[in-house]
Design an enzyme around this catalytic site. Structure first.
Site, PDB file in Angstrom:
ATOM      1  N   GLY A  15       0.829  -1.216   0.000  1.00  0.00           N
ATOM      2  CA  GLY A  15       0.000   0.000   0.000  1.00  0.00           C
ATOM      3  C   GLY A  15       0.859   1.261   0.000  1.00  0.00           C
ATOM      4  N   GLY A  17       1.859   3.213  -2.457  1.00  0.00           N
ATOM      5  CA  GLY A  17       1.310   4.304  -3.268  1.00  0.00           C
ATOM      6  C   GLY A  17       0.269   5.085  -2.498  1.00  0.00           C
ATOM      7  N   LYS A  18      -0.671   4.371  -1.881  1.00  0.00           N
ATOM      8  CA  LYS A  18      -1.732   5.044  -1.125  1.00  0.00           C
ATOM      9  C   LYS A  18      -1.143   5.924  -0.023  1.00  0.00           C
ATOM     10  CE  LYS A  18      -4.756   4.932   2.541  1.00  0.00           C
ATOM     11  NZ  LYS A  18      -5.923   4.578   3.304  1.00  0.00           N
ATOM     12  N   ASN A  38       8.203  -2.526 -12.793  1.00  0.00           N
ATOM     13  CA  ASN A  38       7.690  -3.739 -12.125  1.00  0.00           C
ATOM     14  C   ASN A  38       6.777  -3.317 -10.968  1.00  0.00           C
ATOM     15  OD1 ASN A  38       9.947  -2.678 -10.815  1.00  0.00           O
ATOM     16  ND2 ASN A  38      10.854  -4.647 -10.292  1.00  0.00           N
ATOM     17  N   GLY A  40       3.751  -1.387  -9.073  1.00  0.00           N
ATOM     18  CA  GLY A  40       2.400  -0.910  -9.385  1.00  0.00           C
ATOM     19  C   GLY A  40       1.860  -0.301  -8.109  1.00  0.00           C
ATOM     20  N   GLN A 224       8.705  -2.331  -4.513  1.00  0.00           N
ATOM     21  CA  GLN A 224       8.808  -3.721  -4.053  1.00  0.00           C
ATOM     22  C   GLN A 224       8.812  -3.757  -2.512  1.00  0.00           C
ATOM     23  OE1 GLN A 224      11.253  -2.825  -6.877  1.00  0.00           O
ATOM     24  NE2 GLN A 224       9.334  -3.139  -7.913  1.00  0.00           N
ATOM     25  N   THR A 239      13.645  -9.388  -6.649  1.00  0.00           N
ATOM     26  CA  THR A 239      13.863  -8.489  -7.769  1.00  0.00           C
ATOM     27  C   THR A 239      15.357  -8.170  -7.824  1.00  0.00           C
ATOM     28  OG1 THR A 239      13.054  -6.503  -8.890  1.00  0.00           O
ATOM     29  CG2 THR A 239      13.380  -6.322  -6.492  1.00  0.00           C
ATOM     30  N   GLY A 302      -1.919  -8.095 -12.967  1.00  0.00           N
ATOM     31  CA  GLY A 302      -3.265  -8.643 -12.789  1.00  0.00           C
ATOM     32  C   GLY A 302      -3.268 -10.069 -12.235  1.00  0.00           C
ATOM     33  N   ARG A 305      -2.769 -12.638  -6.260  1.00  0.00           N
ATOM     34  CA  ARG A 305      -1.675 -12.661  -5.289  1.00  0.00           C
ATOM     35  C   ARG A 305      -1.879 -13.839  -4.340  1.00  0.00           C
ATOM     36  NH1 ARG A 305      -2.460  -6.307  -4.141  1.00  0.00           N
ATOM     37  NH2 ARG A 305      -1.292  -5.491  -5.897  1.00  0.00           N
TER      38      ARG A 305
HETATM   39  P1  GDP Z   1       1.956  -0.801  -3.449  1.00  0.00           P
HETATM   40  O1  GDP Z   1       2.623  -1.503  -4.566  1.00  0.00           O
HETATM   41  O2  GDP Z   1       2.654  -1.012  -2.142  1.00  0.00           O
HETATM   42  O3  GDP Z   1       1.694   0.651  -3.717  1.00  0.00           O
HETATM   43  O4  GDP Z   1       0.534  -1.504  -3.258  1.00  0.00           O
HETATM   44  P2  GDP Z   1      -0.498  -1.850  -4.452  1.00  0.00           P
HETATM   45  O5  GDP Z   1      -1.136  -0.605  -4.898  1.00  0.00           O
HETATM   46  O6  GDP Z   1       0.144  -2.710  -5.479  1.00  0.00           O
HETATM   47  O7  GDP Z   1      -1.503  -2.810  -3.685  1.00  0.00           O
HETATM   48  C1  GDP Z   1      -2.219  -2.368  -2.597  1.00  0.00           C
HETATM   49  C2  GDP Z   1      -3.710  -2.539  -2.920  1.00  0.00           C
HETATM   50  O8  GDP Z   1      -4.450  -2.404  -1.738  1.00  0.00           O
HETATM   51  C3  GDP Z   1      -4.235  -1.488  -3.858  1.00  0.00           C
HETATM   52  O9  GDP Z   1      -5.291  -2.033  -4.602  1.00  0.00           O
HETATM   53  C4  GDP Z   1      -4.762  -0.404  -2.911  1.00  0.00           C
HETATM   54  O10 GDP Z   1      -5.789   0.377  -3.489  1.00  0.00           O
HETATM   55  C5  GDP Z   1      -5.300  -1.250  -1.799  1.00  0.00           C
HETATM   56  N1  GDP Z   1      -5.213  -0.675  -0.446  1.00  0.00           N
HETATM   57  C6  GDP Z   1      -4.252   0.111   0.105  1.00  0.00           C
HETATM   58  N2  GDP Z   1      -4.510   0.324   1.418  1.00  0.00           N
HETATM   59  C7  GDP Z   1      -5.650  -0.342   1.690  1.00  0.00           C
HETATM   60  C8  GDP Z   1      -6.402  -0.533   2.886  1.00  0.00           C
HETATM   61  O11 GDP Z   1      -6.065  -0.064   3.969  1.00  0.00           O
HETATM   62  N3  GDP Z   1      -7.525  -1.317   2.778  1.00  0.00           N
HETATM   63  C9  GDP Z   1      -7.928  -1.885   1.614  1.00  0.00           C
HETATM   64  N4  GDP Z   1      -9.027  -2.619   1.606  1.00  0.00           N
HETATM   65  N5  GDP Z   1      -7.234  -1.715   0.475  1.00  0.00           N
HETATM   66  C10 GDP Z   1      -6.104  -0.975   0.521  1.00  0.00           C
HETATM   67  P1  IMO Z   2       5.415  -2.886  -5.839  1.00  0.00           P
HETATM   68  O1  IMO Z   2       6.320  -1.699  -5.881  1.00  0.00           O
HETATM   69  C1  IMO Z   2       5.004  -7.215  -5.754  1.00  0.00           C
HETATM   70  C2  IMO Z   2       8.016  -9.556  -7.892  1.00  0.00           C
HETATM   71  C3  IMO Z   2       7.572 -10.293  -9.131  1.00  0.00           C
HETATM   72  C4  IMO Z   2       8.526 -11.477  -9.092  1.00  0.00           C
HETATM   73  C5  IMO Z   2       9.815 -10.848  -8.581  1.00  0.00           C
HETATM   74  C6  IMO Z   2      10.782 -10.429  -9.667  1.00  0.00           C
HETATM   75  O2  IMO Z   2       4.129  -2.694  -6.546  1.00  0.00           O
HETATM   76  O3  IMO Z   2       5.267  -3.402  -4.458  1.00  0.00           O
HETATM   77  P2  IMO Z   2      10.876  -8.532 -11.524  1.00  0.00           P
HETATM   78  O4  IMO Z   2       9.837  -8.040 -12.493  1.00  0.00           O
HETATM   79  O5  IMO Z   2      11.372  -7.506 -10.594  1.00  0.00           O
HETATM   80  O6  IMO Z   2      11.963  -9.281 -12.216  1.00  0.00           O
HETATM   81  O7  IMO Z   2      10.106  -9.642 -10.642  1.00  0.00           O
HETATM   82  O8  IMO Z   2       9.429  -9.700  -7.856  1.00  0.00           O
HETATM   83  N1  IMO Z   2       7.729  -8.103  -7.914  1.00  0.00           N
HETATM   84  C7  IMO Z   2       6.763  -7.528  -7.182  1.00  0.00           C
HETATM   85  N2  IMO Z   2       5.834  -8.079  -6.376  1.00  0.00           N
HETATM   86  N3  IMO Z   2       5.081  -5.878  -5.885  1.00  0.00           N
HETATM   87  C8  IMO Z   2       6.023  -5.313  -6.674  1.00  0.00           C
HETATM   88  O9  IMO Z   2       6.210  -3.984  -6.726  1.00  0.00           O
HETATM   89  C9  IMO Z   2       6.896  -6.154  -7.402  1.00  0.00           C
HETATM   90  N4  IMO Z   2       7.914  -5.938  -8.273  1.00  0.00           N
HETATM   91  C10 IMO Z   2       8.420  -7.132  -8.561  1.00  0.00           C
HETATM   92  O10 IMO Z   2       6.224 -10.695  -9.030  1.00  0.00           O
HETATM   93  O11 IMO Z   2       8.094 -12.403  -8.137  1.00  0.00           O
HETATM   94 MG    MG Z   3       2.146  -2.849  -6.068  1.00  0.00          MG
END
Ligand code: GDP
Ligand code: IMO
Ligand code: MG
Length: 422
Positions: A15, A17-18, A38, A40, A224, A239, A302, A305
């Site tokens: 979380g 980004g949030k 990589n 998101g 990551q 990674t 997509g 997880r």
């Molecule tokens: P990041 O890679 O660490 O920025 O996290 P991601 O965005 O890949 O994944 C976190 C997911 O959880 C996203 O879909 C967010 O919108 C969602 N999220 C973040 N904080 C919360 C929370 O407190 N509760 C719920 N239900 N969803 C959350």
């Molecule tokens: P955020 O920033 C979750 C995982 C991939 C794979 C391994 C290596 O959104 O948290 P790579 O593309 O780096 O060669 O992949 O690392 N991985 C992540 N898993 N969140 C990420 O980023 C990731 N970035 C890479 O799924 O297992």
């Molecule tokens: Mg992410």
């Protein structure tokens, strides 16, 4: 003035980004320091959801400067897609708000092809890469064979590009892998033209000047998580960058003594995308429930997880590696309605109880759990800590006691507003 760092303590997707978006009003500069597309990072506000890959999560606030630091590997084609989308959707003047470190490395189309070819070759042992070319790009960086953003303006840029591409094609000829280089290159060179509209900076000088002048607060945004770190993660299922706090120093050009607060973020349970060991993974209906309620599907690929209970052994390890000074717990709301919540407090390795994160977690026989009573309240609408169900307060207090670090923020929903600062 020091640089605060926010980074993931698990396998990514905690979380970040949030929470960076929530914290940005307190800062003037948000910097990415490692990783690439990589990542998101999802943000939600005013009923809109947006996922960022390369652009720092401070982009939606007017005053923040967003820096892509030298530790990042940047794919111009993906950067262009991201920029175009933000301009169209939000009408933000991104070229004024994003600065690019000259020393950041470029991901070439052939890096993406190499990533695909090498993963396919691994068959059942694949890492589960996001296939964005991250591994091959960092390989070239360390091998002293890479192109950097600063090279784009050099008269011999094309010559350098072609020389690296030639080497990659030689390697690729060893693999039986289909690709369409022409269309990848077309998008890539369009991305290069777009990059030229941005300000290229010497990140180390700019950030150190901000620190000396003392008029700008800086937050570094990790990508990551610590368990995906190239050295300390679950190697080789990691990674290719330094995701721990030390990476913020090399990835921005600042000294360790310039690091301020280290904000470590974790989910109230655990998830992992891609392959590799996961000691608390759940294969039963509880795992599916976490996935369904938490909407646990990769923001970049997509992919569903993998889900499991919180792992305190791994969390303590990450707290130590990063020198975490403040914890942030997200997705507590996802645990609403569970009768029992489990938390791994040790590993049973061949009959021996282990509390230090071991070299090889693949051979963990079982995680040893402490059970907590769940709560039956919908916590997603809660606005203050005083409204927390007692069971949640107990869960929080236990984690604080075991890690020795306070949980300063509890996130109870994906929206900016669903955040409780303690
Ligand atoms: P990041 O890679 O660490 O920025 O996290 P991601 O965005 O890949 O994944 C976190 C997911 O959880 C996203 O879909 C967010 O919108 C969602 N999220 C973040 N904080 C919360 C929370 O407190 N509760 C719920 N239900 N969803 C959350
Ligand atoms: P955020 O920033 C979750 C995982 C991939 C794979 C391994 C290596 O959104 O948290 P790579 O593309 O780096 O060669 O992949 O690392 N991985 C992540 N898993 N969140 C990420 O980023 C990731 N970035 C890479 O799924 O297992
Ligand atoms: Mg992410």
């Amino acid at each position: 003035m020091k640089v605060d760092v926010l980074l993931g303590l698990q396998w990514g997707d905690e979380g970040k980004g949030k929470v960076v978006d929530v914290l940005t009003p307190d800062y003037n500069v948000i910097t990415r320091f490692q990783g690439g597309a990589n990542a998101g990072h999802s943000l939600e506000f005013n009923g809109q959801k947006h996922v960022l890959h390369l652009i720092p999560s401070g982009i939606f606030h007017d005053k923040a400067i967003n820096i892509i630091g030298n530790g990042v590997v940047l794919d111009p084609a993906i950067f262009k897609i991201e920029v175009d989308e933000i301009v169209t959707k939000f009408n933000i003047k991104v070229s004024e708000k994003i600065h690019l470190a000259k020393k950041a490395n470029l991901i070439l189309p052939t890096h993406r092809m190499l990533d695909g070819a090498m993963e396919a070759e691994k068959g059942d042992h694949k890492i589960g890469s996001t296939l964005k070319g991250i591994g091959p790009a960092y390989t070239d960086k360390i091998g002293r064979n890479a192109l950097r953003i600063g090279d784009i303006l050099a008269p011999n840029f094309l010559e350098k590009y072609n020389a690296i591409k030639k080497g990659h094609l030689k390697t690729l000829s060893l693999y039986n892998f289909e690709f369409d280089l022409e269309s990848l290159e077309k998008e890539w060179f369009e991305g290069i033209e777009l990059l030229k509209k941005f300000k290229f900076i010497e990140c180390e000088h700019v950030i150190n000047k901000y620190l000396t002048d003392g008029d700008k607060k800086i937050l570094a945004e990790g990508a990551q998580g610590s368990l995906l770190d190239i050295d300390y993660g679950s190697y080789p299922f990691v990674t290719s960058s330094t995701t721990i706090c030390a990476g913020a120093c090399t990835g921005m050009g600042i000294a360790p003594s310039k690091i301020g607060e280290v904000k470590g973020i974790f989910k109230a349970y655990c998830t992992r995308v891609g392959s590799g060991p996961f000691p608390t993974e759940l294969f039963d209906e509880n795992g599916q429930k976490l996935r369904d309620i938490g909407n646990e599907y990769g923001s970049t690929t997509g992919r569903p997880r993998r889900c499991g209970w919180m792992d305190l052994v791994a969390l303590k390890y990450a707290v130590q590696l990063n020198g975490v000074t403040e914890l942030i717990m997200t997705k507590a709301d996802v645990l609403d309605g569970f009768d029992t919540i489990k938390l791994a407090v040790a590993y049973n390795v061949n009959g021996e109880l282990v509390e230090d994160f071991p070299y090889d977690i693949e051979n963990i026989v079982e995680a040893v759990y402490k059970e907590f009573k769940g709560w039956k309240t919908d916590i997603s609408k809660i606005k203050a800590e005083s409204e927390f169900p007692v069971e949640l307060s107990e869960y929080i207090a236990f984690i604080e006691k075991e890690t020795g670090v306070p949980i300063k923020i509890v996130s109870v929903g994906p929206d900016r507003e669903a955040t409780i600062i303690r």
